[in-house]
Design an enzyme around this catalytic site. Structure first.
Site, mmCIF file in Angstrom:
data_model
loop_
_atom_site.group_PDB
_atom_site.id
_atom_site.type_symbol
_atom_site.label_atom_id
_atom_site.label_comp_id
_atom_site.label_asym_id
_atom_site.label_seq_id
_atom_site.Cartn_x
_atom_site.Cartn_y
_atom_site.Cartn_z
ATOM 1 N N HIS A 49 0.865 -1.185 0.000
ATOM 2 C CA HIS A 49 0.000 0.000 0.000
ATOM 3 C C HIS A 49 0.900 1.233 0.000
ATOM 4 O O HIS A 49 1.890 1.260 0.732
ATOM 5 C CB HIS A 49 -0.797 0.121 1.307
ATOM 6 C CG HIS A 49 -1.723 -1.000 1.605
ATOM 7 N ND1 HIS A 49 -3.039 -0.775 1.957
ATOM 8 C CD2 HIS A 49 -1.553 -2.341 1.655
ATOM 9 C CE1 HIS A 49 -3.620 -1.933 2.215
ATOM 10 N NE2 HIS A 49 -2.745 -2.896 2.043
ATOM 11 N N TYR A 218 -5.978 -7.499 -1.298
ATOM 12 C CA TYR A 218 -6.191 -6.318 -2.143
ATOM 13 C C TYR A 218 -5.715 -6.522 -3.573
ATOM 14 O O TYR A 218 -4.905 -7.408 -3.860
ATOM 15 C CB TYR A 218 -5.524 -5.080 -1.534
ATOM 16 C CG TYR A 218 -4.070 -5.180 -1.164
ATOM 17 C CD1 TYR A 218 -3.682 -5.657 0.081
ATOM 18 C CD2 TYR A 218 -3.070 -4.760 -2.048
ATOM 19 C CE1 TYR A 218 -2.349 -5.701 0.442
ATOM 20 C CE2 TYR A 218 -1.735 -4.804 -1.689
ATOM 21 C CZ TYR A 218 -1.382 -5.287 -0.441
ATOM 22 O OH TYR A 218 -0.060 -5.339 -0.081
#
Ligand code: FAD
Length: 380
Positions: A49, A218
């Site tokens: 991220h 994700y």
């Protein structure tokens, strides 16, 4: 006799933090060389991220748009109960992050991001196949020796050499990192199998069980064509010599089976999965001495549960480059002091919360992390 090359700034390690430091210092007008032990660049790892706090730094380097095109843009960070699927928190990102925090929040394959970072550097100044083996602090420079026989005398040395940093060892003595008691399974899943479930997988979701066991899942590409997960599981010990070992779908099933159907879908779509120990160190009392200074995991390694370890390394790089930009090479002592003043509390707070693994499990305001302005904070 070995010739000694004289340079201004040596960045040891060209990982995510080191590559950022080299680019930012070059951008600020310094003469920088990077030394990396790996023989060449490889697309390592899987997902990562990158918060708006760091996308602003990539903007400064002219790389934000490229990364934003490659990476996935989650609308939220969802936290969900692993068994029931109940939503525990829904932290808005997407357009909200752009507006409130000043840049996008992306999730991306770390190899894709690293490639963009390395390509942005002057290749004549990135030296792969250079493992630092010795550091000699001298009056007017630091003599660095590498395993390939090369020697370099640098005016300043930035230790971006990760959790087993030699620069840290030089400053604070030999000490192995501590096993945190946690491991993570990491897998890129088979997209056909995932699609075949007919379920709508969110672009960024953390599934939680008792004892804070979890799966963070994700997308890593803008078009949603790659999906990744990393787990967090407490274990008694880590008895392997290697950095990671193979795991299996069966092991995932044994740990997480019988959960929500979306979790089961992830397990069923798992083909190759590895497991990694998470190492740790306590916050350090010393970030620099003389001409040596550290950034990133070298000075504040953490468990990965806030998804901010690399972000902190890159923030460090941006602030250090700013400090040196203000003082110039000559007054590096002031620059290093300003850098540590600006960074220590924040990095330690992120390290502490990461290790506690509570981040965004319940509704909370993440603005203090994501709205950080590396180019706005006061330096003193
Ligand atoms: P590193 O990335 O470790 O780089 C150090 C570099 O130095 C390496 O290239 C190494 O080869 C080189 N080196 C080491 N010793 C020498 C030597 N003697 N001579 C020359 N070169 C040397 N962070 C996030 O921000 N977001 C996330 O989503 C995220 N997810 C994560 C998930 C997992 C499972 C893990 C384990 C970590 C995650 N992190 C995340 C944390 C992040 O990976 C690290 O914090 C980050 O890589 C630290 O960057 P660094 O440059 O300080 O060190």
């Amino acid at each position: 006799m070995t010739t000694v090359e004289e340079i201004d700034i040596a960045v040891v390690g060209a990982g995510l933090g080191g590559a950022a430091a080299a680019a930012l210092l070059a951008e600020a007008g310094f003469s920088v060389h990077s030394f990396e032990q790996a023989p060449e660049f490889t697309r390592l790892g899987a997902g990562i991220h990158i918060g708006p706090n760091v996308m602003k730094i990539f903007r400064h380097l002219g790389l934000e748009e490229t990364l934003a095109k490659i990476g996935s843009h989650p609308s939220h960070w969802f936290s969900r109960d692993g068994k029931t699927g109940e939503y525990l928190s829904e932290i808005p990102l997407g357009e909200f992050a752009l507006k409130e925090y000043g840049a996008p929040y992306i999730t991306i394959h770390r190899g894709d991001m690293h490639a963009v970072q390395i390509e942005a550097l002057d290749s004549r100044r990135v030296h792969f196949g250079h493992r630092l083996t010795d550091i000699e602090e001298r009056d007017s420079d630091v003599l660095l020796s590498f395993d390939n026989g090369k020697k370099v005398a640098a005016k300043l040395v930035i230790g971006a050499d990760g959790i087993n940093s030699m620069i840290r060892e030089k400053l604070l003595g030999v000490e192995k990192p501590r096993f945190s008691g946690w491991i993570g399974h990491r897998a890129l899943v088979n997209m056909d199998k995932l699609r075949a479930t007919g379920l709508e997988y969110e672009r960024c979701v953390k599934w939680w069980w008792e004892q804070s066991r979890h799966i963070m899942a994700y997308a890593t590409k803008n078009d949603g064509s790659e999906y990744y997960y990393v787990t967090g599981v407490p274990v008694d010990s880590w008895d392997h010599e290697t950095g990671f070992v193979d795991s299996s779908r069966e092991e995932m099933e044994a740990i997480f089976g019988g959960s929500h159907p979306m979790v089961q879908g992830l397990i069923d779509a798992t083909e190759e999965v590895t497991k990694w120990p998470f190492w740790n160190r306590d916050p350090m009392g010393l970030w620099s001495r003389g001409r040596l200074v550290m950034i990133g995991d070298a000075c504040h390694p953490m468990r990965p549960h806030m998804a901010q370890g690399a972000c902190m390394a890159i923030e460090d790089a941006a602030v250090l480059a700013r400090c040196l930009g203000l003082t110039g090479m000559g007054d590096y002592t002031t620059a290093f002091r300003m850098y540590e003043n600006a960074r220590k509390d924040r990095a330690t707070k992120v390290q502490t919360i990461s290790n506690a693994n509570t981040w965004l499990k319940e509704p909370e305001d993440p603005a203090w992390v994501y709205a950080y302005e590396p180019y706005g904070i006061e330096l003193n």
